[in-house]
Scaffold this motif. Sequence first.
Motif, PDB file in Angstrom:
ATOM      1  N   ARG A   1     117.094 106.266  22.357  1.00  0.00           N
ATOM      2  CA  ARG A   1     116.587 107.624  22.089  1.00  0.00           C
ATOM      3  C   ARG A   1     115.099 107.726  22.384  1.00  0.00           C
ATOM      4  N   ALA A   2     114.375 106.670  22.102  1.00  0.00           N
ATOM      5  CA  ALA A   2     112.933 106.670  22.342  1.00  0.00           C
ATOM      6  C   ALA A   2     112.651 106.771  23.836  1.00  0.00           C
ATOM      7  N   VAL A   3     113.343 105.973  24.633  1.00  0.00           N
ATOM      8  CA  VAL A   3     113.129 105.999  26.083  1.00  0.00           C
ATOM      9  C   VAL A   3     113.516 107.367  26.648  1.00  0.00           C
ATOM     10  N   ALA A   4     114.631 107.908  26.198  1.00  0.00           N
ATOM     11  CA  ALA A   4     115.071 109.224  26.691  1.00  0.00           C
ATOM     12  C   ALA A   4     114.041 110.308  26.364  1.00  0.00           C
ATOM     13  N   ALA A   5     113.523 110.281  25.146  1.00  0.00           N
ATOM     14  CA  ALA A   5     112.532 111.289  24.740  1.00  0.00           C
ATOM     15  C   ALA A   5     111.236 111.129  25.534  1.00  0.00           C
ATOM     16  N   LEU A   6     110.815 109.907  25.747  1.00  0.00           N
ATOM     17  CA  LEU A   6     109.589 109.664  26.517  1.00  0.00           C
ATOM     18  C   LEU A   6     109.763 110.087  27.975  1.00  0.00           C
ATOM     19  N   ARG A   7     110.935 109.826  28.534  1.00  0.00           N
ATOM     20  CA  ARG A   7     111.192 110.262  29.919  1.00  0.00           C
ATOM     21  C   ARG A   7     111.167 111.783  30.026  1.00  0.00           C
ATOM     22  N   ALA A   8     111.791 112.451  29.063  1.00  0.00           N
ATOM     23  CA  ALA A   8     111.791 113.917  29.066  1.00  0.00           C
ATOM     24  C   ALA A   8     110.360 114.445  28.938  1.00  0.00           C
ATOM     25  N   CYS A   9     109.584 113.853  28.069  1.00  0.00           N
ATOM     26  CA  CYS A   9     108.202 114.258  27.887  1.00  0.00           C
ATOM     27  C   CYS A   9     107.397 113.998  29.161  1.00  0.00           C
ATOM     28  N   HIS A  10     107.608 112.849  29.759  1.00  0.00           N
ATOM     29  CA  HIS A  10     106.889 112.479  30.990  1.00  0.00           C
ATOM     30  C   HIS A  10     107.187 113.468  32.122  1.00  0.00           C
ATOM     31  N   ALA A  11     108.378 114.010  32.130  1.00  0.00           N
ATOM     32  CA  ALA A  11     108.778 114.940  33.191  1.00  0.00           C
ATOM     33  C   ALA A  11     108.429 116.393  32.886  1.00  0.00           C
ATOM     34  N   GLN A  12     108.393 116.775  31.600  1.00  0.00           N
ATOM     35  CA  GLN A  12     108.354 118.198  31.283  1.00  0.00           C
ATOM     36  C   GLN A  12     107.222 118.672  30.385  1.00  0.00           C
ATOM     37  N   ASP A  13     106.473 117.791  29.761  1.00  0.00           N
ATOM     38  CA  ASP A  13     105.453 118.274  28.822  1.00  0.00           C
ATOM     39  C   ASP A  13     104.442 119.150  29.557  1.00  0.00           C
ATOM     40  N   PRO A  14     104.014 120.252  28.936  1.00  0.00           N
ATOM     41  CA  PRO A  14     103.046 121.126  29.603  1.00  0.00           C
ATOM     42  C   PRO A  14     101.659 120.502  29.786  1.00  0.00           C
ATOM     43  N   SER A  15     101.359 119.449  29.038  1.00  0.00           N
ATOM     44  CA  SER A  15     100.039 118.818  29.129  1.00  0.00           C
ATOM     45  C   SER A  15     100.079 117.604  30.063  1.00  0.00           C
ATOM     46  N   PRO A  16      99.240 117.597  31.103  1.00  0.00           N
ATOM     47  CA  PRO A  16      99.194 116.423  31.986  1.00  0.00           C
ATOM     48  C   PRO A  16      98.820 115.141  31.231  1.00  0.00           C
ATOM     49  N   ALA A  17      97.941 115.253  30.237  1.00  0.00           N
ATOM     50  CA  ALA A  17      97.540 114.067  29.479  1.00  0.00           C
ATOM     51  C   ALA A  17      98.711 113.499  28.675  1.00  0.00           C
ATOM     52  N   VAL A  18      99.526 114.371  28.101  1.00  0.00           N
ATOM     53  CA  VAL A  18     100.682 113.911  27.323  1.00  0.00           C
ATOM     54  C   VAL A  18     101.728 113.318  28.269  1.00  0.00           C
ATOM     55  N   ARG A  19     101.939 113.960  29.411  1.00  0.00           N
ATOM     56  CA  ARG A  19     102.884 113.406  30.396  1.00  0.00           C
ATOM     57  C   ARG A  19     102.448 112.006  30.822  1.00  0.00           C
TER      58      ARG A  19
END
Length: 180
Positions: free
Chosen positions: A140-158
């Motif tokens: 679940r952690a990897v899936a959430a991080l991948r989703a964040c890396h692909a979709q978060d509105p903040s480049p720094a968070v991605r």
Amino acid sequence: MLGFVRTDNKALVACLGDPQRTVAAYRELLRRGQCAVGAIREGLAHESAAVREGCCRLLDHLVDTESMDRLIAMADDPDARVRTAAFHALACDRCKGDTCAPGADRVLEPALRHLARDPDPGVRARAAELVGRFAHAEARAVAALRACHAQDPSPAVRKKAGWYIPGGAIYERTAARRAG
């Protein structure tokens, strides 16, 4: 002492909310260590967000098992600075090692929730660090991080999320440590 009218632990905790006194109060509470933890724990319920944030930052260094549930609850504080400090304290190994580092059963759910939906990018970045602690053991952690890396509105968070997914710098650096 310290130029304060009162120097008991509760008074010093209250001074965390005073911009003129916060640094001296923080240093003195940190110096007092475990003797001040009770007052610091109480400060997590203070009306001032600055006091609550300071208490989270102090617990990053002084946390004990009795304080952990209260620190976890601070991840849902209404103030973003407090949430950021709480997530940092929960994720940071440098200051406390693994002596009372909380397990996934206690912190992964709030970290996943804030990673996906917190309105503040600073909070999401700190949540990514906490979620990243579990990337080697929790799908679940990897899936959430991948989703964040692909979709978060903040480049720094991605960018930060990318460090914790397989192939990312922190994931790869910590792989051997987690396996051993």
